[in-house]
Design a protein around this motif. Sequence first.
Motif, short mmCIF file in Angstrom:
data_model
loop_
_atom_site.label_atom_id
_atom_site.label_comp_id
_atom_site.label_asym_id
_atom_site.label_seq_id
_atom_site.Cartn_x
_atom_site.Cartn_y
_atom_site.Cartn_z
N ALA A 108 1.03 -1.25 -0.10
CA ALA A 108 -0.06 0.02 0.03
C ALA A 108 0.87 1.38 0.10
O ALA A 108 0.74 2.26 -0.82
N ARG A 109 1.98 1.33 0.92
CA ARG A 109 2.61 2.45 0.87
C ARG A 109 3.62 2.70 -0.27
O ARG A 109 3.88 3.82 -0.89
N ASP A 136 6.87 6.84 5.62
CA ASP A 136 7.96 6.26 6.63
C ASP A 136 7.43 5.85 7.80
O ASP A 136 7.83 5.02 8.53
N PHE A 137 6.24 6.21 8.18
CA PHE A 137 5.37 5.79 9.35
C PHE A 137 4.92 4.54 8.91
O PHE A 137 5.08 3.45 9.85
N GLY A 138 4.63 4.05 7.79
CA GLY A 138 4.15 2.68 7.48
C GLY A 138 5.19 1.96 7.54
O GLY A 138 5.04 0.74 7.76
N ASP A 139 6.48 2.38 7.03
CA ASP A 139 7.50 1.33 7.06
C ASP A 139 7.90 0.74 8.48
O ASP A 139 8.36 -0.38 8.78
N PHE A 140 7.74 1.72 9.50
CA PHE A 140 7.68 1.13 10.78
C PHE A 140 6.59 0.25 11.17
O PHE A 140 6.65 -0.70 12.00
N LEU A 141 5.40 0.69 10.72
CA LEU A 141 4.18 -0.06 11.14
C LEU A 141 4.13 -1.52 10.88
O LEU A 141 3.94 -2.47 11.31
N ASP A 142 4.81 -1.69 9.54
CA ASP A 142 4.78 -3.15 9.20
C ASP A 142 5.53 -3.96 9.79
O ASP A 142 5.33 -5.04 9.83
N GLY A 143 6.65 -3.46 10.49
CA GLY A 143 7.45 -4.25 11.28
C GLY A 143 6.80 -4.57 12.71
O GLY A 143 6.90 -5.73 13.00
N VAL A 144 6.09 -3.72 13.10
CA VAL A 144 5.38 -3.80 14.29
C VAL A 144 4.39 -5.04 14.07
O VAL A 144 4.16 -6.03 14.77
N VAL A 145 3.67 -4.71 12.97
CA VAL A 145 2.52 -5.67 12.60
C VAL A 145 3.15 -7.13 12.17
O VAL A 145 2.54 -8.33 12.74
N ALA A 146 4.22 -7.24 11.64
CA ALA A 146 4.81 -8.47 11.35
C ALA A 146 5.10 -9.40 12.78
O ALA A 146 4.75 -10.44 12.75
#
Length: 429
Positions: A108-109, A136-146
């Motif tokens: 998505a990003r 940039d926030f999405g790049d950090f968020l996908d790590g948290v979700v993973a």
Amino acid sequence: RRKPLQPPTPQASKLFAVVSVLVQKLPHQHSLFIYKLAPPTMADDNTLVDIIVDIVNLLVELYLAHVIKPFLSFHEKFYKKLNAVLRTILDNAESVPKWFTANSITYARTWMIIPCLVLLVKGFTVLPCLIVLAVDFGDFLDGVVARYWVDRKQIDALGGEVEKPSNEDKPEMASSWIVSHREKNYGGFIDAVCDKAFVIPCWISLLSSVPSASHLRNFQFIVLWGLILTETASGCIRFRAYCTSTGVPSPVVKGLDFSTSAVKADHIGKAKQTFEMLGTALFMIPLLRYAGLLLLTAAVPLAYESVRRKIKKRVVYVDGTTKDFDHATLKFWKQAKGMGSKLIVGIVGTDTDMINNASASDSVDSVLSNAPSKLTLNFLSEIGVDFVVCGVGQSESVVSAELADAKRCLVIVDDNKAVPMEMKNLKSE
């Protein structure tokens, strides 16, 4: 009273040595003075280009140790708190949709590059800036979700029903090592590639936005083109590494610093990502252009170091003299190849079957017949080997004492750990 002078750091000593050699190689009429700062540590046959590259590498290392390393402490604290907040939100949510995965966020990003470029072409600045910050926030968020879904699967597995034993007579399909390894590492690979797929087109578009009468106009072009070229090279190298992976994760080396750097590779990536994305967002706004340029300039050495570490050559040697050529041998070779850029398998004697077995392995780059049964430092220097990799119980028979004392022999004690030969007692820890 003056304070006593502190001894120079190892990086500074190396830099002084390299500069001393460089000055000595310059013509006498162009040398205003020659200082004997430190004994030369480079071979006499090194070209001027090699010396310049070494100077650049040492300057980057000084930059990492004295600028980036202090910044990382603040960076880690901020993102640690942000991670805790986001993870609390996910844990307290009544239900998280199954489609809300790390890969879906990554895709998505990445698609956000289309509206971002359209807005830049139309002359907007604030909206593209906000899109970059959101990505940039999405790049950090996908790590948290993973990490959330990994923990969720583990909890479900512990509380789920016990699987029924499979019928031994029923055919079962199993994935190969390479397929399993690529599936496991696909998330990290696509995350890094999509980062570059978003930010590189942004930089190309920003090249046309540099005012012709602005200060530091040429410098802005140099910074943007430097980032474009280095990140493109980094993406190509990562893509090649993913497609040519051996299928077995390489062990982590304990007791020996492979990077020889003050900052770890993953920390360099985090700092680089922050500087690049935040700098790109600020560079889009005319009033904040020079603040963004400063951050992008700070990211250039990090991008260079990231590429340099990916292409660093490290030749590994293993003893392949064995009659038991099975999956354990193949796995050992794959692990050894993952610890370097080139794998040499030595065969004591000229056994045709052993040589052909080693040559048939996709992990082996070269096969050396008539190899010595006892490895020494002189032998490693002759064939250009950096490290010898051995299995448990094998090192005493093929490695000399001087090789072990020099920490040039690594012993794989299990699938996840390798240690210098003299530290094999770490296996019991």
